[in-house]
Design a protein around this motif. Structure first.
Motif, PDB file in Angstrom:
ATOM      1  N   LYS A   1      76.429 -30.909  66.326  1.00 48.23           N
ATOM      2  CA  LYS A   1      75.565 -32.045  66.022  1.00 48.23           C
ATOM      3  C   LYS A   1      76.345 -33.139  65.313  1.00 48.23           C
ATOM      4  O   LYS A   1      76.069 -34.307  65.490  1.00 48.23           O
ATOM      5  N   SER A   2      77.351 -32.751  64.489  1.00 46.68           N
ATOM      6  CA  SER A   2      78.078 -33.749  63.716  1.00 46.68           C
ATOM      7  C   SER A   2      78.938 -34.647  64.600  1.00 46.68           C
ATOM      8  O   SER A   2      79.382 -35.679  64.150  1.00 46.68           O
ATOM      9  N   GLU A   3      79.180 -34.253  65.856  1.00 40.01           N
ATOM     10  CA  GLU A   3      79.912 -35.131  66.757  1.00 40.01           C
ATOM     11  C   GLU A   3      79.077 -36.356  67.113  1.00 40.01           C
ATOM     12  O   GLU A   3      79.596 -37.365  67.549  1.00 40.01           O
ATOM     13  N   ASN A   4      77.766 -36.276  66.915  1.00 37.93           N
ATOM     14  CA  ASN A   4      76.867 -37.374  67.231  1.00 37.93           C
ATOM     15  C   ASN A   4      76.564 -38.253  66.032  1.00 37.93           C
ATOM     16  O   ASN A   4      75.699 -39.100  66.105  1.00 37.93           O
ATOM     17  N   ASP A   5      77.243 -38.041  64.922  1.00 37.41           N
ATOM     18  CA  ASP A   5      77.021 -38.886  63.761  1.00 37.41           C
ATOM     19  C   ASP A   5      78.358 -39.300  63.162  1.00 37.41           C
ATOM     20  O   ASP A   5      79.388 -38.706  63.451  1.00 37.41           O
ATOM     21  N   ARG A   6      78.311 -40.344  62.347  1.00 34.48           N
ATOM     22  CA  ARG A   6      79.528 -40.891  61.753  1.00 34.48           C
ATOM     23  C   ARG A   6      79.247 -41.301  60.319  1.00 34.48           C
ATOM     24  O   ARG A   6      78.113 -41.546  59.938  1.00 34.48           O
ATOM     25  N   ASP A   7      80.325 -41.418  59.562  1.00 28.66           N
ATOM     26  CA  ASP A   7      80.209 -41.873  58.180  1.00 28.66           C
ATOM     27  C   ASP A   7      80.324 -43.392  58.128  1.00 28.66           C
ATOM     28  O   ASP A   7      81.122 -43.997  58.854  1.00 28.66           O
ATOM     29  N   TYR A   8      79.516 -43.986  57.248  1.00 29.36           N
ATOM     30  CA  TYR A   8      79.489 -45.433  57.086  1.00 29.36           C
ATOM     31  C   TYR A   8      79.559 -45.785  55.608  1.00 29.36           C
ATOM     32  O   TYR A   8      78.997 -45.083  54.763  1.00 29.36           O
ATOM     33  N   VAL A   9      80.231 -46.899  55.303  1.00 28.15           N
ATOM     34  CA  VAL A   9      80.260 -47.454  53.948  1.00 28.15           C
ATOM     35  C   VAL A   9      79.088 -48.424  53.855  1.00 28.15           C
ATOM     36  O   VAL A   9      78.970 -49.348  54.655  1.00 28.15           O
ATOM     37  N   PHE A  10      78.224 -48.190  52.870  1.00 27.11           N
ATOM     38  CA  PHE A  10      77.034 -49.029  52.681  1.00 27.11           C
ATOM     39  C   PHE A  10      77.282 -50.023  51.558  1.00 27.11           C
ATOM     40  O   PHE A  10      77.880 -49.684  50.537  1.00 27.11           O
ATOM     41  N   PHE A  11      76.791 -51.247  51.769  1.00 23.94           N
ATOM     42  CA  PHE A  11      76.925 -52.283  50.747  1.00 23.94           C
ATOM     43  C   PHE A  11      75.742 -53.235  50.850  1.00 23.94           C
ATOM     44  O   PHE A  11      75.030 -53.270  51.851  1.00 23.94           O
ATOM     45  N   ARG A  12      75.549 -53.995  49.762  1.00 20.66           N
ATOM     46  CA  ARG A  12      74.411 -54.909  49.685  1.00 20.66           C
ATOM     47  C   ARG A  12      74.897 -56.348  49.693  1.00 20.66           C
ATOM     48  O   ARG A  12      75.894 -56.696  49.059  1.00 20.66           O
ATOM     49  N   LEU A  13      74.186 -57.167  50.468  1.00 11.71           N
ATOM     50  CA  LEU A  13      74.349 -58.627  50.451  1.00 11.71           C
ATOM     51  C   LEU A  13      72.973 -59.191  50.165  1.00 11.71           C
ATOM     52  O   LEU A  13      72.102 -59.165  51.038  1.00 11.71           O
ATOM     53  N   GLY A  14      72.764 -59.669  48.951  1.00 18.05           N
ATOM     54  CA  GLY A  14      71.420 -60.108  48.571  1.00 18.05           C
ATOM     55  C   GLY A  14      70.469 -58.928  48.657  1.00 18.05           C
ATOM     56  O   GLY A  14      70.786 -57.838  48.213  1.00 18.05           O
ATOM     57  N   PRO A  15      69.320 -59.105  49.286  1.00 26.27           N
ATOM     58  CA  PRO A  15      68.353 -57.999  49.378  1.00 26.27           C
ATOM     59  C   PRO A  15      68.631 -57.042  50.539  1.00 26.27           C
ATOM     60  O   PRO A  15      68.045 -55.969  50.615  1.00 26.27           O
ATOM     61  N   GLU A  16      69.536 -57.406  51.444  1.00 25.17           N
ATOM     62  CA  GLU A  16      69.790 -56.611  52.649  1.00 25.17           C
ATOM     63  C   GLU A  16      70.895 -55.580  52.419  1.00 25.17           C
ATOM     64  O   GLU A  16      71.868 -55.849  51.698  1.00 25.17           O
ATOM     65  N   VAL A  17      70.760 -54.422  53.076  1.00 22.78           N
ATOM     66  CA  VAL A  17      71.787 -53.384  53.029  1.00 22.78           C
ATOM     67  C   VAL A  17      72.462 -53.320  54.398  1.00 22.78           C
ATOM     68  O   VAL A  17      71.802 -53.245  55.428  1.00 22.78           O
ATOM     69  N   PHE A  18      73.788 -53.368  54.381  1.00 21.64           N
ATOM     70  CA  PHE A  18      74.607 -53.329  55.581  1.00 21.64           C
ATOM     71  C   PHE A  18      75.536 -52.124  55.507  1.00 21.64           C
ATOM     72  O   PHE A  18      75.723 -51.544  54.435  1.00 21.64           O
ATOM     73  N   CYS A  19      76.150 -51.789  56.636  1.00 21.81           N
ATOM     74  CA  CYS A  19      77.155 -50.728  56.609  1.00 21.81           C
ATOM     75  C   CYS A  19      78.192 -50.955  57.702  1.00 21.81           C
ATOM     76  O   CYS A  19      77.938 -51.628  58.701  1.00 21.81           O
ATOM     77  N   LEU A  20      79.380 -50.403  57.469  1.00 23.95           N
ATOM     78  CA  LEU A  20      80.498 -50.422  58.404  1.00 23.95           C
ATOM     79  C   LEU A  20      81.004 -49.005  58.571  1.00 23.95           C
ATOM     80  O   LEU A  20      81.051 -48.236  57.599  1.00 23.95           O
TER      81      LEU A  20
END
Length: 188
Positions: free
Chosen positions: A38-57
């Motif tokens: 199952k873990s082959e179908n998921d990935r790790d992401y770095v989460f960060f905030r810009l104003g009220p929104e949460v983004f990730c890479l």
């Protein structure tokens, strides 16, 4: 002779107990194997905030995250270029992600965090209001966004169920509008 019989029965019980434990452990190992699939179908992401929104890479392009002591401004650069930072003797260009994406006037944080991204020969930092951390996302949990006129949609892979925007780091790294290659004045 009676002692030998009791020893024999005890050994048989022990064997049965050990067999049951082995079966139970084997089931746990096979459960772990299915979890790895199952873990082959998921990935790790770095989460960060810009104003009220949460983004990730995705972490595969993130070299490091940090809060720099000082960002040194560079003259004659676009307004979304904050300047440069030195990380262990290497200079990194810093881009204000809010201004670049056209979200608002700029970062809210007095001391923004930076996400150092790199792939091949392209590398720079994205300045963000707050670095939240690293989490795993299933690929199936990322839903595509309808294309829009805003600049975010150019760099967006999708959005998660809890409204976190997944950005395409490769799109940033291959965007020529982030490269500053201008000369001011004459070189003598």
């Amino acid at each position: 002779m009676e002692g030998n019989t009791l020893d024999y029965i005890k050994k048989e019980r022990d064997k049965e107990l050990l067999r049951k434990r082995a079966e139970k452990l084997a089931l746990q190992v096979s459960d772990l194997d299915s979890a790895e699939c199952k873990s082959e179908n998921d990935r790790d992401y770095v989460f960060f905030r810009l104003g009220p929104e949460v983004f990730c890479l995705e972490t595969s392009i993130v070299k490091e995250v940090l809060i720099p002591d000082d960002i040194v401004a560079v003259p004659c650069t676009p307004d979304f270029h904050l300047g440069v930072i030195s990380v262990r003797g290497h200079l990194w260009a810093v881009v204000d992600l809010c201004k670049f994406l056209g979200m608002r006037n700029g970062l809210e944080a007095e001391h923004p965090g930076v996400v150092l991204i790199s792939s091949g020969d392209a590398e720079f930092c994205l300045a963000v209001d707050e670095i939240i951390g690293v989490n795993r996302i299933l690929n199936t949990d990322i839903k595509s966004l309808p294309s829009g006129d805003d600049r975010i949609s150019e760099y967006c892979l999708g959005i998660t169920g809890d409204r976190r925007i997944v950005l395409d780091g490769s799109a940033f790294l291959h965007d020529e509008s982030l490269i500053v290659n201008e000369f001011v004045g004459s070189i003598s």
